[in-house]
Design a protein around this motif. Structure first.
Motif, mmCIF file in Angstrom:
data_model
loop_
_atom_site.group_PDB
_atom_site.id
_atom_site.type_symbol
_atom_site.label_atom_id
_atom_site.label_comp_id
_atom_site.label_asym_id
_atom_site.label_seq_id
_atom_site.Cartn_x
_atom_site.Cartn_y
_atom_site.Cartn_z
ATOM 1 N N TYR A 5 14.676 -33.113 -26.102
ATOM 2 C CA TYR A 5 15.011 -33.564 -27.449
ATOM 3 C C TYR A 5 15.679 -32.410 -28.191
ATOM 4 O O TYR A 5 15.238 -31.272 -28.111
ATOM 5 C CB TYR A 5 13.751 -34.023 -28.196
ATOM 6 C CG TYR A 5 13.092 -35.165 -27.475
ATOM 7 C CD1 TYR A 5 13.509 -36.465 -27.689
ATOM 8 C CD2 TYR A 5 12.094 -34.929 -26.534
ATOM 9 C CE1 TYR A 5 12.932 -37.519 -26.997
ATOM 10 C CE2 TYR A 5 11.511 -35.975 -25.841
ATOM 11 C CZ TYR A 5 11.930 -37.268 -26.077
ATOM 12 O OH TYR A 5 11.372 -38.306 -25.376
ATOM 13 N N SER A 23 24.219 -50.278 -26.283
ATOM 14 C CA SER A 23 22.894 -50.791 -26.602
ATOM 15 C C SER A 23 22.968 -51.970 -27.555
ATOM 16 O O SER A 23 22.291 -52.993 -27.364
ATOM 17 C CB SER A 23 22.040 -49.680 -27.198
ATOM 18 O OG SER A 23 20.744 -50.146 -27.480
ATOM 19 N N ALA A 70 20.174 -40.384 -23.533
ATOM 20 C CA ALA A 70 19.314 -41.525 -23.237
ATOM 21 C C ALA A 70 18.894 -42.258 -24.505
ATOM 22 O O ALA A 70 18.442 -43.396 -24.439
ATOM 23 C CB ALA A 70 18.071 -41.054 -22.476
ATOM 24 N N GLY A 71 19.048 -41.612 -25.665
ATOM 25 C CA GLY A 71 18.671 -42.249 -26.914
ATOM 26 C C GLY A 71 18.958 -41.339 -28.087
ATOM 27 O O GLY A 71 19.229 -40.156 -27.907
ATOM 28 N N TYR A 95 18.233 -46.001 -31.175
ATOM 29 C CA TYR A 95 18.780 -46.727 -30.031
ATOM 30 C C TYR A 95 18.469 -45.980 -28.750
ATOM 31 O O TYR A 95 18.515 -44.743 -28.713
ATOM 32 C CB TYR A 95 20.304 -46.887 -30.166
ATOM 33 C CG TYR A 95 20.688 -47.972 -31.131
ATOM 34 C CD1 TYR A 95 20.805 -49.285 -30.703
ATOM 35 C CD2 TYR A 95 20.915 -47.695 -32.466
ATOM 36 C CE1 TYR A 95 21.144 -50.295 -31.584
ATOM 37 C CE2 TYR A 95 21.258 -48.700 -33.361
ATOM 38 C CZ TYR A 95 21.370 -49.994 -32.912
ATOM 39 O OH TYR A 95 21.702 -50.994 -33.783
ATOM 40 N N LEU A 96 18.153 -46.742 -27.707
ATOM 41 C CA LEU A 96 17.888 -46.184 -26.389
ATOM 42 C C LEU A 96 18.779 -46.844 -25.357
ATOM 43 O O LEU A 96 19.054 -48.041 -25.439
ATOM 44 C CB LEU A 96 16.435 -46.434 -25.975
ATOM 45 C CG LEU A 96 15.333 -45.804 -26.787
ATOM 46 C CD1 LEU A 96 13.982 -46.233 -26.234
ATOM 47 C CD2 LEU A 96 15.452 -44.296 -26.798
ATOM 48 N N ASP A 97 19.172 -46.063 -24.368
ATOM 49 C CA ASP A 97 19.769 -46.623 -23.175
ATOM 50 C C ASP A 97 18.663 -47.396 -22.446
ATOM 51 O O ASP A 97 17.481 -47.065 -22.551
ATOM 52 C CB ASP A 97 20.304 -45.490 -22.288
ATOM 53 C CG ASP A 97 21.081 -46.018 -21.116
ATOM 54 O OD1 ASP A 97 20.458 -46.178 -20.041
ATOM 55 O OD2 ASP A 97 22.292 -46.270 -21.255
ATOM 56 N N ALA A 100 15.877 -45.612 -20.617
ATOM 57 C CA ALA A 100 14.899 -44.843 -21.378
ATOM 58 C C ALA A 100 13.797 -45.706 -21.979
ATOM 59 O O ALA A 100 12.803 -45.165 -22.478
ATOM 60 C CB ALA A 100 15.599 -44.053 -22.483
ATOM 61 N N LYS A 101 13.940 -47.019 -21.931
ATOM 62 C CA LYS A 101 12.911 -47.888 -22.498
ATOM 63 C C LYS A 101 11.637 -47.760 -21.670
ATOM 64 O O LYS A 101 11.670 -47.782 -20.452
ATOM 65 C CB LYS A 101 13.401 -49.327 -22.559
ATOM 66 C CG LYS A 101 14.532 -49.475 -23.571
ATOM 67 C CD LYS A 101 15.029 -50.882 -23.709
ATOM 68 C CE LYS A 101 16.136 -50.914 -24.752
ATOM 69 N NZ LYS A 101 16.787 -52.226 -24.813
ATOM 70 N N ALA A 105 10.449 -42.075 -25.053
ATOM 71 C CA ALA A 105 11.519 -41.531 -25.890
ATOM 72 C C ALA A 105 11.521 -42.168 -27.273
ATOM 73 O O ALA A 105 11.725 -41.473 -28.276
ATOM 74 C CB ALA A 105 12.878 -41.702 -25.219
ATOM 75 N N ALA A 106 11.291 -43.471 -27.364
ATOM 76 C CA ALA A 106 11.286 -44.123 -28.676
ATOM 77 C C ALA A 106 10.195 -43.532 -29.553
ATOM 78 O O ALA A 106 10.424 -43.259 -30.735
ATOM 79 C CB ALA A 106 11.107 -45.632 -28.533
#
Length: 169
Positions: A5, A23, A70-71, A95-97, A100-101, A105-106
């Motif tokens: 990050y 996305s 990735a986000g 937003y995430l790729d 990455a869900k 990461a979120a």
């Protein structure tokens, strides 16, 4: 998935734009007439991203893995039509790729956004989320956000029903 990050730089704006478009279209593209979607996406030009990036209160945080971006999360002072007398901050985008869900990461990006609000003396964090984006709504609710009412989010000439959500900091 090993995620790093960091704060964004102007050199990251093309990658942010690419991830945002991919996305958004993958998640919501089926909801719109092609013209409305094209009109909406036309507002996200390199110049528009650069203007946003130059705003003194706006921040971007990136999540990167071995494949690249990735986000991202974007925060700023409140721009939503929230009715509040409190000191506020806003999560403008997260937003995430697809890869990455489910990676955490979120959560890391949201935690960063909440920390940004606290560091600026905000008492509340606001965001908007599409009414039928159930995964995102559940995520925000698990993180203490409460539904505070409807918001018309425009995609071209199409008005989506978003929900304004607020969390006390």
């Amino acid at each position: 998935m090993n995620m790093i990050y960091r704060d964004a730089t102007p050199a990251d704006l093309p990658a942010i734009d690419t991830l945002f478009r991919a996305s958004f279209v993958a998640t919501f593209g089926h909801l719109y007439q092609p013209r409305d979607l094209a009109d909406f996406l036309a507002g996200f030009t390199p110049e528009a991203w650069a203007e946003e990036f130059a705003e003194p209160d706006l921040r971007f945080q990136l999540a990167e893995d071995e494949q690249g971006l990735a986000g991202f999360a974007k925060t700023s002072n409140l721009t939503l039509p929230a009715e509040t007398g409190a000191r506020t901050y806003e999560l403008r985008q997260l937003y995430l790729d697809e890869r990455a869900k489910g990676s955490g990461a979120a959560q890391a990006l949201l935690d960063w956004a909440l920390d940004q609000g606290r560091a600026r003396g905000a008492e509340e964090m606001w965001l908007s989320v599409y009414v039928d984006n159930h995964r995102a709504r559940r995520f925000y609710e698990r993180n203490g956000f409460e539904d505070r009412g409807p918001y018309a989010f425009m995609v071209g000439a199409h008005a989506d029903e978003d929900r304004l959500m607020r969390r006390m900091l």
